[in-house]
Design a protein around this motif. Structure first.
Motif: not given
Length: 394
Positions: A67-68, A71-72, A74-75, A78, A299-300, A303
């Motif tokens: 998950d990390a 998230q990384s 995506y940030d 994105k 994010l969803s 993903r």
């Protein structure tokens, strides 16, 4: 030696004047001699290579990112749009459009017109233009020999050429008339649609758009739809591979269908024309009917694309290791890709033929601006590919 030394002095003086005055390419800053030589080599040095694709599907990855990691990624990406020519991902959803089109298929229309010709029409043309079908007879060299009776090609040997000659003007007229009629009808609707947008009350119904399938049937054209695609996907369609040439300053610049159809400000239902990518006098007329602007997904939503990119990157790392091992083996055994894998049906070795790093390209108006050359067998060949190949030894 004195002459050469004199030339050297004159050239050095000319070069000094050029550098001092700032004279250069199209008014730009003059490159250094080393840079100028590099540019010259990129345009003129010819290379050829063998290339073999290592498919990422052959190096599957089933692991999942944490998950990390998701998230990384995506940030970081994105806000970036996806670009198949870039090694970096882009998770921003690109602008997508729907396009309806009509096509005048010249080769097909030409065959239709040829089928309408009668034997009498073909015979008449043959009789009236028989001198055009005289057989070529080389002179014997005997100046005293009497002139031979001329021989002509049989009608059956030139029938198709005659049919093409007679049918081509008719096919050209059909294409011109059909496309003119289609553009006029589509433009008339666009004007009505624009008037409705400017004056229509909120909640009112826009005027009904003409049915392009029916128009195509009536005018002898083909019709179709490109459904909600991005600029990176549109070249999967024939229309998406079409292009025009436009002048930027005094330089002809190739403009792809994607660049035209996705340009900012292009209104829905505004008809435009473009030549078919196959040429042969075939043409498209099209209009955009729907557009969804780009946006940053949650994010969803992003993903699945993030996981796909993460796994693809891991597969690429495996493929790179495998490729380096193949390259080392080829170097050690002094083999080429063709020799080592020529009989391996699971591998396809492509010979690129000659290419240069950069090319002016050809346009109907002459040479265009320098651009990266396309390379047979290498999709999205970029600067890194060109640089690496230029350093390889034969």
């Amino acid at each position: 030696s004195q002459l050469i030394e004199g030339y050297r002095t004159e050239l050095a003086a000319e070069r000094m004047l050029t550098l001092a005055s700032g004279r250069g390419f199209a008014g730009s800053i003059t490159p250094t001699p080393a840079k100028a030589l590099d540019y010259f080599k990129r345009m003129t040095r010819r290379m050829e290579a063998e290339v073999m694709e290592l498919a990422l599907d052959d190096y599957p990855v089933t692991e999942q990112p944490s998950d990390a990691e998701i998230q990384s990624l995506y940030d970081e990406f994105k806000t970036q749009l996806p670009n198949p020519a870039s090694p970096d991902p882009g998770f921003r959803e690109p602008t997508r459009i729907t396009v309806n089109w009509l096509k005048a298929d010249f080769p097909e229309i030409l065959e239709q017109e040829k089928a309408k010709l009668t034997d009498d029409e073909i015979q008449k043309y043959y009789d009236e233009n028989q001198e055009s079908f005289k057989k070529l007879v080389l002179p014997s060299g005997d100046t005293e020999a009497p002139e031979d009776t001329p021989e002509y090609q049989p009608l059956e040997d030139v029938r198709d050429d005659i049919a093409n000659t007679l049918a081509r003007p008719k096919a050209t007229d059909r294409v011109r008339d059909a496309m003119t009629q289609a553009v006029d009808e589509m433009r008339k609707y666009y004007e009505d649609f624009e008037f409705w947008q400017a004056t229509g009350e909120e909640g009112s119904t826009p005027p009904a758009a003409p049915e392009l399938n029916s128009m195509a049937s009536r005018l002898g054209l083909k019709s179709g739809v490109i459904p909600m695609v991005s600029i990176y996907e549109v070249d999967e369609y024939e229309l998406g591979q079409a292009f025009d040439f436009q002048f930027v300053g005094n330089q002809p610049v190739r403009t792809s269908f994607g660049q035209k159809a996705f340009r900012p400000g292009l209104a829905n239902f505004s008809p435009e024309t473009i030549l078919a990518p196959t040429g042969q006098d075939s043409q498209f007329v099209y209009w955009k009917t729907e557009q969804r602007d780009d946006y940053i997904p949650e994010l969803s939503e992003a993903r699945p694309n993030i996981v796909k990119y993460w796994q693809m990157k891991k597969s690429a790392e495996k493929a790179k290791v495998a490729g380096e091992a193949i390259a080392a083996d080829l170097t050690k055994n002094k083999q080429s890709l063709g020799i080592k894998f020529g009989e391996d049906e699971s591998k396809e070795v492509v010979e690129t033929g000659e290419f240069t790093w950069m090319t002016f390209g050809g346009t109907p108006m002459g040479p265009g601006r320098p651009r990266l050359s396309t390379v047979t067998g290498v999709e999205y060949a970029g600067q890194d590919f060109m640089k690496d190949v230029s350093k390889l030894q034969s």
